[in-house]
Scaffold this active site. Sequence first.
Site, PDB file in Angstrom:
ATOM      1  N   ALA A  13      35.010  37.186  37.145  1.00  0.00           N
ATOM      2  CA  ALA A  13      35.176  36.496  35.742  1.00  0.00           C
ATOM      3  C   ALA A  13      34.376  35.100  36.048  1.00  0.00           C
ATOM      4  O   ALA A  13      34.482  34.152  35.438  1.00  0.00           O
ATOM      5  CB  ALA A  13      36.596  36.172  35.508  1.00  0.00           C
ATOM      6  N   ASN A  14      33.924  34.889  37.560  1.00  0.00           N
ATOM      7  CA  ASN A  14      33.320  33.090  37.167  1.00  0.00           C
ATOM      8  C   ASN A  14      31.759  33.002  36.790  1.00  0.00           C
ATOM      9  O   ASN A  14      31.510  31.578  36.531  1.00  0.00           O
ATOM     10  CB  ASN A  14      32.766  32.743  39.403  1.00  0.00           C
ATOM     11  CG  ASN A  14      32.606  32.002  39.484  1.00  0.00           C
ATOM     12  OD1 ASN A  14      32.987  30.750  38.856  1.00  0.00           O
ATOM     13  ND2 ASN A  14      31.526  31.390  40.040  1.00  0.00           N
ATOM     14  N   LYS A  50      42.923  26.567  32.284  1.00  0.00           N
ATOM     15  CA  LYS A  50      43.888  25.828  32.255  1.00  0.00           C
ATOM     16  C   LYS A  50      44.610  27.303  32.280  1.00  0.00           C
ATOM     17  O   LYS A  50      45.294  27.599  32.886  1.00  0.00           O
ATOM     18  CB  LYS A  50      43.797  24.766  30.605  1.00  0.00           C
ATOM     19  CG  LYS A  50      42.085  24.106  31.111  1.00  0.00           C
ATOM     20  CD  LYS A  50      41.974  23.249  29.990  1.00  0.00           C
ATOM     21  CE  LYS A  50      41.279  21.793  30.637  1.00  0.00           C
ATOM     22  NZ  LYS A  50      39.453  22.488  30.003  1.00  0.00           N
ATOM     23  N   GLY A  53      46.008  31.323  31.762  1.00  0.00           N
ATOM     24  CA  GLY A  53      45.169  32.450  32.588  1.00  0.00           C
ATOM     25  C   GLY A  53      45.189  31.937  34.142  1.00  0.00           C
ATOM     26  O   GLY A  53      45.829  30.890  34.438  1.00  0.00           O
ATOM     27  N   SER A 138      26.134  50.677  33.650  1.00  0.00           N
ATOM     28  CA  SER A 138      23.988  50.358  33.620  1.00  0.00           C
ATOM     29  C   SER A 138      23.825  51.180  33.210  1.00  0.00           C
ATOM     30  O   SER A 138      24.121  52.345  32.879  1.00  0.00           O
ATOM     31  CB  SER A 138      24.039  49.317  34.761  1.00  0.00           C
ATOM     32  OG  SER A 138      22.572  49.482  34.915  1.00  0.00           O
ATOM     33  N   TYR A 151      22.417  51.766  43.259  1.00  0.00           N
ATOM     34  CA  TYR A 151      23.317  51.198  42.120  1.00  0.00           C
ATOM     35  C   TYR A 151      23.067  52.322  41.133  1.00  0.00           C
ATOM     36  O   TYR A 151      24.532  52.713  40.149  1.00  0.00           O
ATOM     37  CB  TYR A 151      22.026  50.464  41.612  1.00  0.00           C
ATOM     38  CG  TYR A 151      22.596  49.343  40.702  1.00  0.00           C
ATOM     39  CD1 TYR A 151      24.087  48.625  40.693  1.00  0.00           C
ATOM     40  CD2 TYR A 151      22.016  49.642  39.227  1.00  0.00           C
ATOM     41  CE1 TYR A 151      24.627  47.671  39.987  1.00  0.00           C
ATOM     42  CE2 TYR A 151      22.780  49.287  38.135  1.00  0.00           C
ATOM     43  CZ  TYR A 151      23.188  48.328  38.220  1.00  0.00           C
ATOM     44  OH  TYR A 151      23.848  47.248  37.369  1.00  0.00           O
ATOM     45  N   SER A 154      26.326  54.962  41.982  1.00  0.00           N
ATOM     46  CA  SER A 154      27.279  53.645  42.019  1.00  0.00           C
ATOM     47  C   SER A 154      27.986  53.850  40.147  1.00  0.00           C
ATOM     48  O   SER A 154      28.828  54.219  40.082  1.00  0.00           O
ATOM     49  CB  SER A 154      27.368  52.383  42.193  1.00  0.00           C
ATOM     50  OG  SER A 154      26.748  51.434  41.366  1.00  0.00           O
ATOM     51  N   LYS A 155      27.214  53.169  39.775  1.00  0.00           N
ATOM     52  CA  LYS A 155      27.198  53.530  37.657  1.00  0.00           C
ATOM     53  C   LYS A 155      27.197  54.656  36.902  1.00  0.00           C
ATOM     54  O   LYS A 155      27.870  54.551  36.105  1.00  0.00           O
ATOM     55  CB  LYS A 155      26.208  52.666  37.129  1.00  0.00           C
ATOM     56  CG  LYS A 155      25.904  50.516  37.628  1.00  0.00           C
ATOM     57  CD  LYS A 155      27.124  50.616  37.384  1.00  0.00           C
ATOM     58  CE  LYS A 155      27.579  49.051  37.737  1.00  0.00           C
ATOM     59  NZ  LYS A 155      28.248  48.189  37.700  1.00  0.00           N
ATOM     60  N   THR A 233      31.046  55.741  26.818  1.00  0.00           N
ATOM     61  CA  THR A 233      29.955  55.060  26.839  1.00  0.00           C
ATOM     62  C   THR A 233      29.290  53.838  25.320  1.00  0.00           C
ATOM     63  O   THR A 233      28.958  55.452  24.978  1.00  0.00           O
ATOM     64  CB  THR A 233      29.132  55.519  28.186  1.00  0.00           C
ATOM     65  OG1 THR A 233      29.830  55.428  29.114  1.00  0.00           O
ATOM     66  CG2 THR A 233      28.425  53.696  28.686  1.00  0.00           C
TER      67      THR A 233
HETATM   68  N1  LIG Z   1      23.283  41.517  33.732  1.00  0.00           N
HETATM   69  C1  LIG Z   1      22.250  42.662  33.619  1.00  0.00           C
HETATM   70  O1  LIG Z   1      20.856  42.845  32.871  1.00  0.00           O
HETATM   71  C2  LIG Z   1      23.556  44.246  33.815  1.00  0.00           C
HETATM   72  C3  LIG Z   1      22.497  45.393  33.294  1.00  0.00           C
HETATM   73  C4  LIG Z   1      23.197  46.257  33.369  1.00  0.00           C
HETATM   74  C5  LIG Z   1      24.560  46.582  33.886  1.00  0.00           C
HETATM   75  N2  LIG Z   1      25.199  44.604  34.456  1.00  0.00           N
HETATM   76  C6  LIG Z   1      26.898  44.308  34.735  1.00  0.00           C
HETATM   77  O2  LIG Z   1      27.518  43.763  34.377  1.00  0.00           O
HETATM   78  C7  LIG Z   1      28.399  43.345  35.258  1.00  0.00           C
HETATM   79  C8  LIG Z   1      28.467  41.801  35.380  1.00  0.00           C
HETATM   80  O3  LIG Z   1      26.765  41.572  35.532  1.00  0.00           O
HETATM   81  P1  LIG Z   1      26.194  40.526  35.730  1.00  0.00           P
HETATM   82  O4  LIG Z   1      25.442  40.327  34.609  1.00  0.00           O
HETATM   83  O5  LIG Z   1      27.232  39.353  34.755  1.00  0.00           O
HETATM   84  O6  LIG Z   1      25.837  39.869  36.957  1.00  0.00           O
HETATM   85  P2  LIG Z   1      26.114  38.673  38.325  1.00  0.00           P
HETATM   86  O7  LIG Z   1      26.081  38.090  37.615  1.00  0.00           O
HETATM   87  O8  LIG Z   1      25.567  38.937  39.191  1.00  0.00           O
HETATM   88  O9  LIG Z   1      27.772  38.284  38.746  1.00  0.00           O
HETATM   89  C9  LIG Z   1      28.739  39.304  39.279  1.00  0.00           C
HETATM   90  C10 LIG Z   1      29.982  39.152  39.216  1.00  0.00           C
HETATM   91  O10 LIG Z   1      30.308  40.036  40.700  1.00  0.00           O
HETATM   92  C11 LIG Z   1      31.150  39.915  41.310  1.00  0.00           C
HETATM   93  N3  LIG Z   1      31.051  40.170  42.555  1.00  0.00           N
HETATM   94  C12 LIG Z   1      29.604  40.259  43.530  1.00  0.00           C
HETATM   95  N4  LIG Z   1      30.324  40.144  44.458  1.00  0.00           N
HETATM   96  C13 LIG Z   1      31.235  40.781  44.559  1.00  0.00           C
HETATM   97  C14 LIG Z   1      32.123  40.970  45.700  1.00  0.00           C
HETATM   98  N5  LIG Z   1      31.842  41.474  46.706  1.00  0.00           N
HETATM   99  N6  LIG Z   1      33.625  41.193  45.596  1.00  0.00           N
HETATM  100  C15 LIG Z   1      33.752  40.979  44.169  1.00  0.00           C
HETATM  101  N7  LIG Z   1      32.812  40.902  43.189  1.00  0.00           N
HETATM  102  C16 LIG Z   1      31.412  40.436  43.621  1.00  0.00           C
HETATM  103  C17 LIG Z   1      30.541  38.375  40.768  1.00  0.00           C
HETATM  104  O11 LIG Z   1      31.261  37.706  41.493  1.00  0.00           O
HETATM  105  P3  LIG Z   1      31.315  35.839  42.637  1.00  0.00           P
HETATM  106  O12 LIG Z   1      30.631  34.986  40.999  1.00  0.00           O
HETATM  107  O13 LIG Z   1      31.897  35.664  43.115  1.00  0.00           O
HETATM  108  O14 LIG Z   1      30.624  35.876  42.992  1.00  0.00           O
HETATM  109  C18 LIG Z   1      30.526  38.059  39.543  1.00  0.00           C
HETATM  110  O15 LIG Z   1      31.282  37.575  39.172  1.00  0.00           O
HETATM  111  C19 LIG Z   1      27.807  44.011  36.889  1.00  0.00           C
HETATM  112  O16 LIG Z   1      28.906  45.533  37.206  1.00  0.00           O
HETATM  113  C20 LIG Z   1      26.407  44.419  36.405  1.00  0.00           C
HETATM  114  O17 LIG Z   1      26.452  46.161  37.582  1.00  0.00           O
HETATM  115  C21 LIG Z   1      24.243  44.040  34.184  1.00  0.00           C
END
Ligand SMILES: NC(=O)c1ccc[n+]([C@@H]2O[C@H](COP(=O)([O-])OP(=O)(O)OC[C@H]3O[C@@H](n4cnc5c(N)ncnc54)[C@H](OP(=O)(O)O)[C@@H]3O)[C@@H](O)[C@H]2O)c1
Length: 243
Positions: A13-14, A50, A53, A138, A151, A154-155, A233
Amino acid sequence: MKIHKKIALITGANRGIGKNILTTLIKKNIYVIGTSKTSIGVKNIKNLVKNNGTGILINFLKKKKYEDNFKKILKKFKKIDILIHNSGITHDNLLINMTEKEWKNVIKINLSSCFYLTKIFLPNMIKKKWGRIIFISSVNAYQGQIGQTNYSASKSGVIGFLKSLALEVASFGITVNSIAPGYIKTDMTKKFFKNLPKYINKIPLKNFGKTTDISNVILFLISKKTSYITGQTIHVNGGLFMI
Ligand SMILES: NC(=O)c1ccc[n+]([C@@H]2O[C@H](COP(=O)([O-])OP(=O)(O)OC[C@H]3O[C@@H](n4cnc5c(N)ncnc54)[C@H](OP(=O)(O)O)[C@@H]3O)[C@@H](O)[C@H]2O)c1
């Protein structure tokens, strides 16, 4: 600590999609617990939410430690009503060159985490006879992608997992669904930005999606009005892929 409003746990969530989900749920008066794998990430989450949460340190590569931290959360807050598992990584390589580490880490973070995480929070949802579980899958679970055997496996594993789980828990008032994003503007897709027209040309709606496009579907899936939807989904991909 007893909190009377709904509590949501959001992994990753960061930043990116998870961060937007976190801020969106706060606006709906939901208490949010966000995870990050770094201390600085946890600090960022705490500053952002704040009094609405908190943040916790969760690294899905460190099973014993993350299980302990999730158990502490359950002990402290007594319940999680809405579980949103969003953390995910890519480690792309052609299968011929893919290392065992690249395979295992992606499976651990994107798929095995679903099993360990859900097992911790599910018994309490069953007891309360209510719960919402949402996984982020995904588009590549469905269409495949060169360099992403790990990937995509996994998805799509997440899809099979959620369907079976949805059947197991439906009688307890718990719904289990997933969202399958296409290209969404986050750190994960940064590498595509310099060659944007190439990717956008393949998307019928001619743009990358925004993180809010995913959060809006989260709101839809946790709404009282959608309590008859489970095992599904929802595809959010601008028409990139249609089933
Ligand atoms: N963006 C896309 O186009 C897209 C497309 C399809 C699916 N998704 C899926 O959507 C989800 C969010 O993706 P996003 O695009 O927001 O990616 P992102 O900006 O790269 O963020 C990835 C998130 O996963 C966390 N993470 C990475 N390694 C981890 C670990 N070892 N343990 C726990 N948390 C970990 C990160 O935490 P930190 O901030 O603490 O590193 C970050 O919050 C993912 O599951 C991704 O596969 C994204």
